[in-house]
Design a protein around this motif. Structure first.
Motif, short mmCIF file in Angstrom:
data_model
loop_
_atom_site.label_atom_id
_atom_site.label_comp_id
_atom_site.label_asym_id
_atom_site.label_seq_id
_atom_site.Cartn_x
_atom_site.Cartn_y
_atom_site.Cartn_z
N SER A 1 -13.71 0.01 9.30
CA SER A 1 -12.73 1.11 9.28
C SER A 1 -11.83 1.05 10.51
O SER A 1 -10.61 1.28 10.40
CB SER A 1 -13.44 2.46 9.21
OG SER A 1 -14.22 2.53 8.04
N LEU A 2 -12.39 0.73 11.64
CA LEU A 2 -11.58 0.57 12.85
C LEU A 2 -10.63 -0.61 12.71
O LEU A 2 -9.47 -0.53 13.13
CB LEU A 2 -12.47 0.41 14.09
CG LEU A 2 -13.18 1.68 14.54
CD1 LEU A 2 -14.24 1.38 15.58
CD2 LEU A 2 -12.18 2.70 15.07
N TRP A 3 -11.10 -1.70 12.11
CA TRP A 3 -10.21 -2.84 11.88
C TRP A 3 -9.07 -2.44 10.96
O TRP A 3 -7.92 -2.81 11.19
CB TRP A 3 -10.99 -4.01 11.28
CG TRP A 3 -11.94 -4.65 12.24
CD1 TRP A 3 -12.04 -4.45 13.58
CD2 TRP A 3 -12.95 -5.60 11.92
NE1 TRP A 3 -13.05 -5.22 14.11
CE2 TRP A 3 -13.62 -5.94 13.11
CE3 TRP A 3 -13.35 -6.20 10.73
CZ2 TRP A 3 -14.66 -6.85 13.14
CZ3 TRP A 3 -14.39 -7.11 10.77
CH2 TRP A 3 -15.03 -7.44 11.97
N LYS A 4 -9.40 -1.71 9.90
CA LYS A 4 -8.37 -1.26 8.95
C LYS A 4 -7.34 -0.40 9.68
O LYS A 4 -6.13 -0.59 9.50
CB LYS A 4 -9.03 -0.47 7.82
CG LYS A 4 -8.10 0.20 6.86
CD LYS A 4 -7.48 -0.76 5.90
CE LYS A 4 -6.70 0.00 4.83
NZ LYS A 4 -5.79 -0.87 4.13
N ALA A 5 -7.80 0.52 10.52
CA ALA A 5 -6.88 1.37 11.27
C ALA A 5 -6.05 0.54 12.24
O ALA A 5 -4.84 0.77 12.39
CB ALA A 5 -7.67 2.45 12.03
N GLY A 6 -6.67 -0.43 12.89
CA GLY A 6 -5.96 -1.27 13.84
C GLY A 6 -4.94 -2.19 13.20
O GLY A 6 -3.95 -2.59 13.82
N LEU A 7 -5.16 -2.55 11.95
CA LEU A 7 -4.25 -3.44 11.24
C LEU A 7 -3.15 -2.70 10.49
O LEU A 7 -2.21 -3.32 10.01
CB LEU A 7 -5.04 -4.32 10.25
CG LEU A 7 -5.98 -5.32 10.89
CD1 LEU A 7 -6.90 -5.94 9.85
CD2 LEU A 7 -5.19 -6.39 11.62
N LEU B 1 -20.38 3.24 1.06
CA LEU B 1 -19.86 4.00 2.19
C LEU B 1 -18.41 3.63 2.49
O LEU B 1 -17.58 4.51 2.78
CB LEU B 1 -20.74 3.79 3.43
CG LEU B 1 -20.37 4.60 4.66
CD1 LEU B 1 -20.38 6.10 4.36
CD2 LEU B 1 -21.31 4.28 5.81
N ALA B 2 -18.07 2.35 2.39
CA ALA B 2 -16.68 1.92 2.63
C ALA B 2 -15.73 2.54 1.62
O ALA B 2 -14.62 2.95 1.98
CB ALA B 2 -16.59 0.40 2.60
N ALA B 3 -16.16 2.63 0.38
CA ALA B 3 -15.31 3.27 -0.63
C ALA B 3 -15.09 4.75 -0.30
O ALA B 3 -13.97 5.26 -0.44
CB ALA B 3 -15.93 3.11 -2.02
N PHE C 1 -11.53 6.49 0.56
CA PHE C 1 -11.08 7.65 -0.18
C PHE C 1 -10.79 8.84 0.74
O PHE C 1 -9.73 9.48 0.64
CB PHE C 1 -12.13 8.03 -1.23
CG PHE C 1 -11.80 9.24 -2.05
CD1 PHE C 1 -10.83 9.18 -3.03
CD2 PHE C 1 -12.46 10.43 -1.84
CE1 PHE C 1 -10.52 10.30 -3.80
CE2 PHE C 1 -12.17 11.55 -2.59
CZ PHE C 1 -11.19 11.49 -3.58
N LEU C 2 -11.72 9.14 1.65
CA LEU C 2 -11.61 10.34 2.48
C LEU C 2 -10.66 10.19 3.67
O LEU C 2 -9.93 11.13 3.99
CB LEU C 2 -13.00 10.74 2.99
CG LEU C 2 -14.00 11.17 1.92
CD1 LEU C 2 -15.38 11.36 2.52
CD2 LEU C 2 -13.52 12.44 1.22
N PHE C 3 -10.67 9.04 4.31
CA PHE C 3 -9.90 8.89 5.55
C PHE C 3 -8.60 8.11 5.39
O PHE C 3 -7.64 8.36 6.09
CB PHE C 3 -10.76 8.26 6.64
CG PHE C 3 -11.91 9.13 7.06
CD1 PHE C 3 -11.71 10.21 7.90
CD2 PHE C 3 -13.19 8.89 6.59
CE1 PHE C 3 -12.76 11.03 8.27
CE2 PHE C 3 -14.25 9.69 6.96
CZ PHE C 3 -14.03 10.77 7.80
N TRP D 1 -15.56 3.96 -9.50
CA TRP D 1 -16.64 4.92 -9.25
C TRP D 1 -17.89 4.55 -10.05
O TRP D 1 -19.01 4.70 -9.57
CB TRP D 1 -16.19 6.34 -9.59
CG TRP D 1 -15.27 6.96 -8.57
CD1 TRP D 1 -13.99 7.37 -8.78
CD2 TRP D 1 -15.57 7.24 -7.19
NE1 TRP D 1 -13.46 7.89 -7.61
CE2 TRP D 1 -14.41 7.82 -6.62
CE3 TRP D 1 -16.69 7.05 -6.38
CZ2 TRP D 1 -14.34 8.21 -5.29
CZ3 TRP D 1 -16.62 7.44 -5.04
CH2 TRP D 1 -15.46 8.01 -4.52
N ILE D 2 -17.68 4.07 -11.27
CA ILE D 2 -18.83 3.63 -12.07
C ILE D 2 -19.53 2.47 -11.37
O ILE D 2 -20.76 2.44 -11.26
CB ILE D 2 -18.38 3.24 -13.50
CG1 ILE D 2 -17.94 4.48 -14.26
CG2 ILE D 2 -19.51 2.52 -14.25
CD1 ILE D 2 -17.30 4.20 -15.60
#
Length: 116
Positions: free
Chosen positions: A18-24, A81-83, A87-89, A99-100
């Motif tokens: 998640s930090l990598w995603k935010a940083g990129l 958890l990544a999904a 979704f949330l952040f 979701w299935i």
């Protein structure tokens, strides 16, 4: 104890990703030295790397004590958890079919964790 360590490891792996995603976010990537240095010294990327190092050390311990056929499939809960984080952040849209699939991962991890 083993399940607790796997849970901590999952949290750390998803936090690092998640930090990598935010940083990129919003970055133009190419294979140049300048880009590479910019990534390494980006605080989100750097902290994500440190978290991944800790997660890897925990994983080494888990692998040394647990059965690979048990602990590795439980790591699939990272995808769940990544999904949720996406979704949330990151406000990602998750289609019903995904979701299935996420539900099936949870169900699979449940069955893997059963003894006998």
């Amino acid at each position: 104890m083993m399940y607790r360590l796997i849970f901590i490891n999952i949290i750390l792996l998803v936090l690092g990703q998640s930090l990598w995603k935010a940083g990129l976010s919003g970055k133009e990537l190419n294979l140049s030295f300048k880009t590479l240095m910019g990534l390494i010294f980006n605080p989100y990327i750097f902290i994500g790397l440190l978290i991944y190092i800790v997660a890897t050390l925990i994983w080494f311990y888990v692998l040394s004590k647990g059965e690979l056929s048990l602990v590795y499939p439980l790591q699939s809960l990272c995808y769940v958890l990544a999904a949720l984080v996406g979704f949330l952040f990151f406000k990602e849209q998750i289609p019903f079919t995904r979701w299935i699939g996420i539900g099936l991962i949870i169900l699979g991890a449940f069955f893997v964790s059963l003894k006998g």
